[in-house]
Motif scaffolding. Structure first.
Motif, short mmCIF file in Angstrom:
data_model
loop_
_atom_site.label_atom_id
_atom_site.label_comp_id
_atom_site.label_asym_id
_atom_site.label_seq_id
_atom_site.Cartn_x
_atom_site.Cartn_y
_atom_site.Cartn_z
N ALA A 138 1.06 -1.23 -0.07
CA ALA A 138 0.06 -0.32 0.36
C ALA A 138 0.69 1.43 -0.05
O ALA A 138 0.49 2.47 0.40
CB ALA A 138 -0.38 -0.23 1.25
N ASP A 139 2.23 1.55 -0.79
CA ASP A 139 3.21 2.89 -0.43
C ASP A 139 2.33 3.27 -1.85
O ASP A 139 1.63 3.07 -2.55
CB ASP A 139 4.26 1.91 -0.75
N ILE B 125 -5.65 -7.09 -2.98
CA ILE B 125 -4.61 -6.28 -2.03
C ILE B 125 -4.55 -7.64 -0.82
O ILE B 125 -5.75 -7.98 -0.37
CB ILE B 125 -4.79 -4.82 -1.65
N SER B 126 -3.36 -6.89 0.07
CA SER B 126 -3.23 -8.18 1.01
C SER B 126 -3.68 -7.14 2.44
O SER B 126 -4.29 -6.40 2.22
CB SER B 126 -1.96 -7.74 1.69
N LEU C 186 9.94 -8.70 2.36
CA LEU C 186 10.12 -8.86 2.24
C LEU C 186 10.46 -7.28 1.02
O LEU C 186 11.39 -6.26 0.56
CB LEU C 186 9.95 -8.99 0.78
N HIS C 187 10.06 -6.64 1.72
CA HIS C 187 9.54 -4.92 1.44
C HIS C 187 8.31 -4.28 1.89
O HIS C 187 9.42 -3.54 3.57
CB HIS C 187 9.08 -5.02 0.17
N SER C 188 7.50 -5.19 2.98
CA SER C 188 5.95 -4.80 4.32
C SER C 188 5.80 -5.16 4.42
O SER C 188 5.77 -6.40 3.75
CB SER C 188 5.53 -3.46 3.86
N GLU C 189 5.42 -5.70 5.79
CA GLU C 189 4.22 -6.58 6.43
C GLU C 189 3.23 -6.75 4.90
O GLU C 189 2.29 -5.70 3.96
CB GLU C 189 3.59 -5.70 7.10
N GLY C 190 2.97 -7.65 5.24
CA GLY C 190 1.93 -8.53 3.73
C GLY C 190 1.58 -7.84 2.69
O GLY C 190 1.17 -7.86 1.58
#
Length: 169
Positions: A75-76, A97-98, A143-147
């Protein structure tokens, strides 16, 4: 600019790069379009700075208003800030999306626009139908963000890894 990554039997994968880096003000992110027959999915549609050029470029390959899926690895803002505009462009595209981030999606859109259109991907992943094929949402948590999710296309054998690595210009 679009780069054709795969094109066989009505299944097409395109990459769009350097759409929002004019003047060096934006974070570079790549957007992807997967077409199977008469259905299309955009992966990580990008921020508002990329929207106009991406819309025009996609239109050369697939009618943007006919997109059926919008997939977000996380969600960035560089990944989904343009979501409000994409939901206006399409009449019924679903946003995947997660589940971790699905409650954040409405913050990118006008009130009511996401109603019935957001599908939370479970932590274990999911299969997302597109035309006669499907994309597989693979867990890439932290690996980048949660979820975080990556998307695998079994037809082209392409892994859309999102922000797994770094973009250096």
């Amino acid at each position: 600019m679009a780069i054709e990554l795969f094109n066989q039997n009505g299944h097409v994968c395109l990459m769009f790069a350097h759409l929002s880096d004019e003047g060096g003000e934006a974070v570079q992110a790549n957007q992807f379009l997967v077409i199977d027959g008469d259905q299309g999915a955009i992966i990580d549609p990008g921020g508002n700075m990329a929207y106009n050029e991406l819309l025009l470029t996609i239109g050369r390959y697939f009618p943007p208003n006919k997109l059926t899926e919008i997939l977000a690895s996380h969600a960035d803002p560089d990944i989904i800030a343009s979501l409000d505009r994409w939901l206006t462009t399409t009449s019924s595209a679903k946003v995947y999306i997660s589940r971790t981030w699905e409650r954040f999606v409405p913050h990118f859109c006008k009130p009511g626009k996401t109603s019935g259109r957001v599908i939370g991907i479970p932590d274990a992943g999911a299969r997302i139908p597109i035309g006669r094929a499907e994309l597989i949402a693979l867990p890439a948590h932290f690996l980048h963000s949660e979820g975080n999710f990556q998307f695998y296309d079994p037809v082209s054998k392409i892994l859309f890894s999102g922000d797994l690595g770094a973009s250096l210009i």
